[in-house]
Scaffold this motif. Structure first.
Motif, short mmCIF file in Angstrom:
data_model
loop_
_atom_site.label_atom_id
_atom_site.label_comp_id
_atom_site.label_asym_id
_atom_site.label_seq_id
_atom_site.Cartn_x
_atom_site.Cartn_y
_atom_site.Cartn_z
N ASP A 114 -8.52 -38.89 -16.42
CA ASP A 114 -8.90 -39.11 -17.81
C ASP A 114 -7.64 -39.59 -18.52
OD1 ASP A 114 -9.58 -38.99 -20.49
OD2 ASP A 114 -10.51 -37.02 -20.35
N TRP A 115 -7.48 -40.91 -18.60
CA TRP A 115 -6.23 -41.49 -19.10
C TRP A 115 -5.85 -41.05 -20.52
CZ3 TRP A 115 -3.42 -42.67 -15.32
CH2 TRP A 115 -3.97 -43.16 -14.15
N PRO A 116 -6.76 -40.95 -21.46
CA PRO A 116 -6.34 -40.49 -22.80
C PRO A 116 -5.78 -39.06 -22.80
CG PRO A 116 -8.47 -41.58 -22.94
CD PRO A 116 -8.15 -41.41 -21.47
N GLU A 117 -6.23 -38.23 -21.85
CA GLU A 117 -5.76 -36.85 -21.79
C GLU A 117 -4.47 -36.68 -20.99
OE1 GLU A 117 -6.71 -34.02 -23.31
OE2 GLU A 117 -7.96 -35.36 -24.47
N CYS A 118 -4.24 -37.54 -20.00
CA CYS A 118 -3.07 -37.40 -19.13
C CYS A 118 -1.78 -37.58 -19.92
CB CYS A 118 -3.15 -38.44 -18.00
SG CYS A 118 -1.79 -38.30 -16.81
N ARG A 119 -0.81 -36.72 -19.65
CA ARG A 119 0.49 -36.79 -20.32
C ARG A 119 1.63 -36.99 -19.33
NH1 ARG A 119 -2.48 -37.72 -23.76
NH2 ARG A 119 -2.78 -36.66 -25.72
N ALA A 120 1.29 -37.41 -18.11
CA ALA A 120 2.29 -37.80 -17.09
C ALA A 120 3.26 -36.68 -16.76
CB ALA A 120 3.04 -39.06 -17.54
N ARG A 121 2.76 -35.50 -16.54
CA ARG A 121 3.63 -34.38 -16.17
C ARG A 121 3.92 -34.34 -14.68
NH1 ARG A 121 1.81 -29.86 -20.45
NH2 ARG A 121 2.33 -31.13 -22.25
N GLY A 122 3.04 -34.95 -13.87
CA GLY A 122 3.30 -35.08 -12.45
C GLY A 122 2.94 -33.88 -11.59
N LEU A 123 2.30 -32.87 -12.15
CA LEU A 123 1.95 -31.71 -11.35
C LEU A 123 0.96 -32.06 -10.25
CD1 LEU A 123 1.65 -28.98 -14.11
CD2 LEU A 123 3.50 -29.31 -12.48
N CYS A 124 0.06 -33.00 -10.52
CA CYS A 124 -0.92 -33.40 -9.50
C CYS A 124 -0.23 -33.98 -8.28
CB CYS A 124 -1.94 -34.38 -10.08
SG CYS A 124 -1.22 -35.85 -10.84
N HIS A 125 0.83 -34.74 -8.50
CA HIS A 125 1.60 -35.31 -7.39
C HIS A 125 2.32 -34.21 -6.60
CE1 HIS A 125 4.31 -37.79 -5.08
NE2 HIS A 125 5.33 -37.17 -5.63
N GLU A 126 2.84 -33.23 -7.30
CA GLU A 126 3.53 -32.13 -6.61
C GLU A 126 2.57 -31.36 -5.70
OE1 GLU A 126 5.85 -29.57 -9.12
OE2 GLU A 126 6.50 -31.27 -10.36
N VAL A 127 1.33 -31.20 -6.13
CA VAL A 127 0.34 -30.47 -5.34
C VAL A 127 -0.26 -31.35 -4.25
CG1 VAL A 127 -1.91 -29.33 -5.46
CG2 VAL A 127 -0.22 -28.92 -7.25
N LEU A 128 -0.42 -32.64 -4.52
CA LEU A 128 -1.14 -33.53 -3.61
C LEU A 128 -0.39 -34.84 -3.36
CD1 LEU A 128 -3.80 -33.70 -2.06
CD2 LEU A 128 -4.89 -34.51 -4.14
N PRO A 129 0.82 -34.76 -2.82
CA PRO A 129 1.61 -35.98 -2.61
C PRO A 129 1.04 -36.92 -1.55
CG PRO A 129 2.69 -34.12 -1.58
CD PRO A 129 1.53 -33.57 -2.37
N ASP A 130 0.14 -36.40 -0.69
CA ASP A 130 -0.49 -37.26 0.32
C ASP A 130 -1.49 -38.23 -0.29
OD1 ASP A 130 0.94 -36.04 2.35
OD2 ASP A 130 -0.65 -34.59 2.78
N LEU A 131 -1.93 -37.98 -1.51
CA LEU A 131 -2.97 -38.80 -2.12
C LEU A 131 -2.57 -39.37 -3.48
CD1 LEU A 131 -5.84 -39.81 -1.70
CD2 LEU A 131 -6.67 -37.71 -2.74
N ILE A 132 -1.59 -38.74 -4.15
CA ILE A 132 -1.22 -39.17 -5.49
C ILE A 132 0.25 -39.56 -5.54
CG2 ILE A 132 -1.03 -38.48 -7.92
CD1 ILE A 132 -3.32 -36.50 -7.39
N ASP A 133 0.51 -40.79 -5.97
CA ASP A 133 1.86 -41.24 -6.28
C ASP A 133 2.01 -41.23 -7.79
OD1 ASP A 133 2.81 -41.76 -3.69
OD2 ASP A 133 1.88 -43.74 -3.68
N LEU A 134 3.22 -41.44 -8.27
CA LEU A 134 3.46 -41.57 -9.70
C LEU A 134 4.03 -42.94 -9.99
CD1 LEU A 134 5.08 -38.10 -10.47
CD2 LEU A 134 2.68 -38.76 -10.73
N ASP A 135 3.59 -43.54 -11.11
CA ASP A 135 4.16 -44.82 -11.49
C ASP A 135 5.52 -44.59 -12.17
OD1 ASP A 135 3.71 -44.14 -14.19
OD2 ASP A 135 2.07 -45.57 -14.45
N GLU A 136 6.14 -45.63 -12.64
CA GLU A 136 7.48 -45.50 -13.21
C GLU A 136 7.54 -44.64 -14.47
OE1 GLU A 136 8.57 -49.42 -15.41
OE2 GLU A 136 7.22 -49.95 -13.75
N TRP A 137 6.41 -44.39 -15.11
CA TRP A 137 6.36 -43.55 -16.31
C TRP A 137 5.87 -42.14 -16.00
CZ3 TRP A 137 4.31 -48.55 -16.34
CH2 TRP A 137 5.10 -49.47 -16.99
N GLY A 138 5.53 -41.89 -14.72
CA GLY A 138 5.08 -40.57 -14.32
C GLY A 138 3.58 -40.39 -14.28
N TYR A 139 2.82 -41.45 -14.52
CA TYR A 139 1.36 -41.36 -14.48
C TYR A 139 0.87 -41.45 -13.04
CZ TYR A 139 1.14 -41.67 -19.51
OH TYR A 139 1.28 -41.40 -20.84
#
Length: 67
Positions: A9-34
């Motif tokens: 949900d892009w309007p809600e996301c604040r690019a904290r990166g916790l999803c990547h920490e939990v699921l690095p096999d499926l989620i990368d982060l862009d240069e702004w952390g999204y």
């Protein structure tokens, strides 16, 4: 079994990166952390995907049926 995917949900996301920490096999982060979701949620990653959804402080991530 229905294919599943993560949806952000892009309007809600604040690019904290916790999803990547939990699921690095499926989620990368862009240069702004999204999150960049790299593919469907496979059965072997479903448990971690559920944790990533619950961990998001903005509730901006959810598991949905693939289109």
């Amino acid at each position: 079994m229905t294919a599943r995917e993560l949806r952000v949900d892009w309007p809600e996301c604040r690019a904290r990166g916790l999803c990547h920490e939990v699921l690095p096999d499926l989620i990368d982060l862009d240069e702004w952390g999204y999150p960049i979701v790299r593919g469907p949620v496979t059965p072997d990653l479903m448990s971690e995907a559920r944790v990533a959804v619950r961990t998001c402080p903005r509730l901006a991530l959810r598991i949905v049926d693939a289109r």
